[in-house]
Design an enzyme around this catalytic site. Structure first.
Site, short mmCIF file in Angstrom:
data_model
loop_
_atom_site.label_atom_id
_atom_site.label_comp_id
_atom_site.label_asym_id
_atom_site.label_seq_id
_atom_site.Cartn_x
_atom_site.Cartn_y
_atom_site.Cartn_z
N ASP A 1 -33.82 32.44 -17.04
CA ASP A 1 -33.26 31.37 -16.21
C ASP A 1 -33.46 31.66 -14.73
O ASP A 1 -33.04 32.70 -14.22
CB ASP A 1 -31.77 31.20 -16.51
CG ASP A 1 -31.54 30.72 -17.93
OD1 ASP A 1 -31.93 29.58 -18.23
OD2 ASP A 1 -30.99 31.49 -18.75
N LYS B 1 -25.32 36.30 -15.16
CA LYS B 1 -24.38 37.07 -15.98
C LYS B 1 -24.28 36.49 -17.39
O LYS B 1 -24.50 35.31 -17.61
CB LYS B 1 -23.00 37.12 -15.31
CG LYS B 1 -23.05 37.85 -13.98
CD LYS B 1 -21.68 37.95 -13.35
CE LYS B 1 -21.75 38.70 -12.01
NZ LYS B 1 -20.44 38.78 -11.34
N ASP C 1 -36.70 38.07 -16.47
CA ASP C 1 -35.52 37.25 -16.74
C ASP C 1 -36.02 35.85 -17.09
O ASP C 1 -37.17 35.51 -16.79
CB ASP C 1 -34.62 37.22 -15.49
CG ASP C 1 -33.39 36.37 -15.68
OD1 ASP C 1 -32.81 36.38 -16.78
OD2 ASP C 1 -33.01 35.68 -14.72
#
Length: 221
Positions: free
Chosen positions: A11, A48, A9
Site C-alpha cells: 500500500d 501499521k 511494501d
C-alpha cells in the site's frame, strides 16, 4: 554486488491505495462515534497492521474494532479497490527493469494484498512471494515481517533492500538490519507530510518516482 532481495511494501508503494483506505476507515469510525482528522489518521495508521491500529484506537480513543466494524470496513474497502484502485505510476516497468529477486511484505491481510495486486495487474510480478503481517507475531514497526521474508527466501538481511513509504515500515527495515529506500510519490504523500516524516528516518535514498528506483538500487549495490 546488487541486492539479493528487494522487499516491497504494498500500500502506497506498489498500489496507490492509502487515500482510499484512510477515507473508508475514517468514515466507518466516524459512524461509530470516533471522529479523527485525516492528519491524525495518517499519523497513527499509516503502514501499521490492523492489530496495531486496533491497539491505538482502544488505548487512545476507547474504541474497540468489533467484528461488525471490521466487516463493514472490509466490505467498503474491497469494493472501492475493485472500482478505483490504481498502481503507482511506472512501478511495473521499474520492477521489470530491476531483474532482481523481489517479494511483497505488507501489513495488510493476504487476500487484500492479492486483490490489490490483481486489480492493478501486478500479481504476476510477485506471486507466490507475498508476506503478510498475519504471518508474524508483531507487525511493523517490528522487524518480524521483513525477517520472515528474508529467512523464507534464503537471503541475509544485510543483502536485502526494503522499499517503503511509511515511518513504521522504515523503522521495521532498520530494526531488521536492512537498507531502505523511502518512496514518497503516492497520492497520500502531501496530506501525510510524508517526505518530512521519511527524512527523519534517514533511509539510504528517497524517491518520488518509481522510474528512479533501478538506478538507485544499482547505486546501493
Amino acid at each position: 554486488m546488487p541486492p539479493g532481495l528487494v522487499i516491497f511494501d504494498c500500500d502506497g508503494v506498489l498500489v496507490d491505495s492509502e487515500t482510499i483506505s484512510l477515507s473508508v476507515m475514517l468514515s466507518v469510525l466516524a459512524e461509530a462515534g470516533c471522529v479523527l482528522t485525516v492528519q491524525e489518521g495518517y499519523a497513527h495508521f499509516l503502514g501499521k497492521s490492523l492489530g496495531s491500529v486496533g491497539e491505538w484506537l482502544k488505548r487512545e480513543r476507547g474504541v474497540t474494532l468489533t467484528d461488525a466494524l471490521l466487516a463493514e470496513m472490509r466490505h467498503r474497502l474491497l469494493s472501492r479497490f475493485e472500482a478505483d484502485l490504481q498502481p503507482i505510476p511506472g512501478v511495473a516497468e521499474a520492477i521489470t527493469a530491476l531483474d532482481l529477486p523481489v517479494c511483497v511484505a505488507s501489513s495488510s491481510q493476504p487476500d487484500r494484498i492479492r486483490l490489490s495486486l490483481r486489480v492493478t495487474g501486478l500479481l504476476p510480478l510477485f506471486e507466490p512471494q507475498i508476506f503478510s503481517a498475519t504471518m508474524v507475531a508483531n507487525g511493523k514497526p517490528a522487524p518480524d515481517l521483513f525477517l520472515l521474508a528474508a529467512r523464507t527466501l534464503g537471503v541475509d538481511p544485510a543483502d536485502c533492500v526494503v522499499i517503503e513509504d511509511s515511518p513504521a515500515g522504515l523503522t521495521a527495515a532498520r530494526a531488521a538490519g536492512m537498507r531502505a529506500v523511502g518512496f514518497v510519490g503516492g497520492a497520500h504523500a502531501e496530506p501525510a507530510n510524508l517526505r518530512l516524516e521519511v527524512e527523519k528516518l534517514a533511509p539510504e535514498s528517497i524517491i518520488d518516482t518509481m522510474a528512479d528506483l533501478p538506478a538507485v538500487l544499482r547505486g546501493l549495490g
